[in-house]
Design a protein around this motif. Sequence first.
Motif, PDB file in Angstrom:
ATOM      1  N   SER A   9       5.734  -3.933  15.907  1.00 46.66           N
ATOM      2  CA  SER A   9       6.544  -3.373  14.668  1.00 46.66           C
ATOM      3  C   SER A   9       6.361  -4.544  13.495  1.00 46.66           C
ATOM      4  CB  SER A   9       7.856  -3.436  14.951  1.00 46.66           C
ATOM      5  OG  SER A   9       8.696  -2.948  13.845  1.00 46.66           O
ATOM      6  N   LEU A  10       5.731  -3.976  12.407  1.00 51.01           N
ATOM      7  CA  LEU A  10       5.520  -4.682  10.946  1.00 51.01           C
ATOM      8  C   LEU A  10       6.501  -4.008  10.098  1.00 51.01           C
ATOM      9  CD1 LEU A  10       4.235  -6.481   8.966  1.00 51.01           C
ATOM     10  CD2 LEU A  10       2.582  -4.808   8.925  1.00 51.01           C
ATOM     11  N   SER A  11       7.534  -4.939   9.630  1.00 50.38           N
ATOM     12  CA  SER A  11       8.348  -4.369   8.592  1.00 50.38           C
ATOM     13  C   SER A  11       8.115  -5.162   7.428  1.00 50.38           C
ATOM     14  CB  SER A  11       9.829  -4.246   8.950  1.00 50.38           C
ATOM     15  OG  SER A  11      10.281  -5.503   9.380  1.00 50.38           O
ATOM     16  N   TYR A  12       8.184  -4.374   6.202  1.00 48.20           N
ATOM     17  CA  TYR A  12       8.097  -5.125   4.946  1.00 48.20           C
ATOM     18  C   TYR A  12       8.991  -4.377   3.853  1.00 48.20           C
ATOM     19  CZ  TYR A  12       4.256  -1.432   4.524  1.00 48.20           C
ATOM     20  OH  TYR A  12       3.523  -0.290   4.686  1.00 48.20           O
ATOM     21  N   ASP A  13       9.824  -5.384   3.333  1.00 50.23           N
ATOM     22  CA  ASP A  13      10.744  -4.846   2.212  1.00 50.23           C
ATOM     23  C   ASP A  13      10.588  -5.344   0.746  1.00 50.23           C
ATOM     24  OD1 ASP A  13      13.240  -4.565   0.723  1.00 50.23           O
ATOM     25  OD2 ASP A  13      14.426  -4.963   2.568  1.00 50.23           O
ATOM     26  N   PRO A  14      10.122  -4.667  -0.121  1.00 48.56           N
ATOM     27  CA  PRO A  14       9.690  -5.207  -1.443  1.00 48.56           C
ATOM     28  C   PRO A  14      11.104  -5.716  -2.185  1.00 48.56           C
ATOM     29  CG  PRO A  14       9.699  -2.869  -1.427  1.00 48.56           C
ATOM     30  CD  PRO A  14       9.753  -3.292   0.061  1.00 48.56           C
ATOM     31  N   SER A  15      12.307  -5.284  -2.018  1.00 50.72           N
ATOM     32  CA  SER A  15      13.495  -5.650  -2.913  1.00 50.72           C
ATOM     33  C   SER A  15      13.733  -7.057  -2.184  1.00 50.72           C
ATOM     34  CB  SER A  15      14.537  -4.667  -2.673  1.00 50.72           C
ATOM     35  OG  SER A  15      14.902  -4.517  -1.399  1.00 50.72           O
ATOM     36  N   GLU A  38      17.889   3.008   2.971  1.00 52.10           N
ATOM     37  CA  GLU A  38      17.969   3.891   1.858  1.00 52.10           C
ATOM     38  C   GLU A  38      17.004   3.033   0.772  1.00 52.10           C
ATOM     39  OE1 GLU A  38      21.575   5.262   0.412  1.00 52.10           O
ATOM     40  OE2 GLU A  38      22.271   5.638   2.402  1.00 52.10           O
ATOM     41  N   GLY A  39      16.296   1.936   0.780  1.00 51.12           N
ATOM     42  CA  GLY A  39      15.588   1.338  -0.021  1.00 51.12           C
ATOM     43  C   GLY A  39      13.999   1.670  -0.005  1.00 51.12           C
ATOM     44  N   ASP A  40      13.192   0.781  -0.374  1.00 52.69           N
ATOM     45  CA  ASP A  40      11.755   0.778  -0.327  1.00 52.69           C
ATOM     46  C   ASP A  40      11.041   0.462   1.032  1.00 52.69           C
ATOM     47  OD1 ASP A  40      11.777   2.266  -2.471  1.00 52.69           O
ATOM     48  OD2 ASP A  40      11.595   0.331  -3.829  1.00 52.69           O
ATOM     49  N   ALA A  41      12.125  -0.299   1.912  1.00 48.02           N
ATOM     50  CA  ALA A  41      11.541  -0.936   3.125  1.00 48.02           C
ATOM     51  C   ALA A  41      10.500   0.053   3.878  1.00 48.02           C
ATOM     52  CB  ALA A  41      12.458  -1.682   3.828  1.00 48.02           C
ATOM     53  N   PRO A  87       0.779  -1.062  -0.130  1.00 45.70           N
ATOM     54  CA  PRO A  87       0.125   0.162  -0.115  1.00 45.70           C
ATOM     55  C   PRO A  87       0.673   1.220   0.012  1.00 45.70           C
ATOM     56  CG  PRO A  87       0.079  -0.935   2.191  1.00 45.70           C
ATOM     57  CD  PRO A  87       0.865  -2.031   1.295  1.00 45.70           C
ATOM     58  N   ASP A  88       0.219   2.203  -0.523  1.00 47.43           N
ATOM     59  CA  ASP A  88       0.930   3.634  -0.450  1.00 47.43           C
ATOM     60  C   ASP A  88       1.006   4.120   0.861  1.00 47.43           C
ATOM     61  OD1 ASP A  88       1.323   3.822  -3.476  1.00 47.43           O
ATOM     62  OD2 ASP A  88      -0.502   4.805  -3.595  1.00 47.43           O
ATOM     63  N   ASP A  89       1.945   4.796   1.479  1.00 47.16           N
ATOM     64  CA  ASP A  89       2.115   5.277   2.606  1.00 47.16           C
ATOM     65  C   ASP A  89       0.883   5.945   3.335  1.00 47.16           C
ATOM     66  OD1 ASP A  89       4.537   4.017   2.840  1.00 47.16           O
ATOM     67  OD2 ASP A  89       5.568   6.043   2.591  1.00 47.16           O
ATOM     68  N   ASP A  90       0.175   6.828   2.172  1.00 48.54           N
ATOM     69  CA  ASP A  90      -0.876   7.713   2.487  1.00 48.54           C
ATOM     70  C   ASP A  90      -2.178   6.727   2.957  1.00 48.54           C
ATOM     71  OD1 ASP A  90       0.592   9.861   2.386  1.00 48.54           O
ATOM     72  OD2 ASP A  90      -0.175  10.295   0.175  1.00 48.54           O
TER      73      ASP A  90
END
Length: 116
Positions: free
Chosen positions: A43-49, A26-29, A8-11
Amino acid sequence: MYGEFRMPDDDVVLQAIGVLPEIQGEGDARVVSLEDASGSEMSLSYDPSERSVRIVWRHGQELLVDLFRERAVSVDIRTESNITYFWIEFRDEGWSASLRIQVFPSLSVKDALFLN
């Protein structure tokens, strides 16, 4: 292999839960930090790369859940019947999985793994 990683977009996250995801590194995480009325923190983290997701859930100093999984294909945020949750899907050859991370009105985690 499974197309573009969807998230999802941050907004959209901000509008759904009132929390703006933090950009990690520095990525999209992204990292979404949550707290419920009982004082539990998640804490939920997601890293597309990396196509990975991590959930760390604590109540005070007690670690309740520390879950890391790769092969994520999508992260969505949904609201149904006044319950808001992240729906995360994973897929690889021979298996698929889903995580339902409820964030409102309380925190919870439901995990399902399916062999194809």
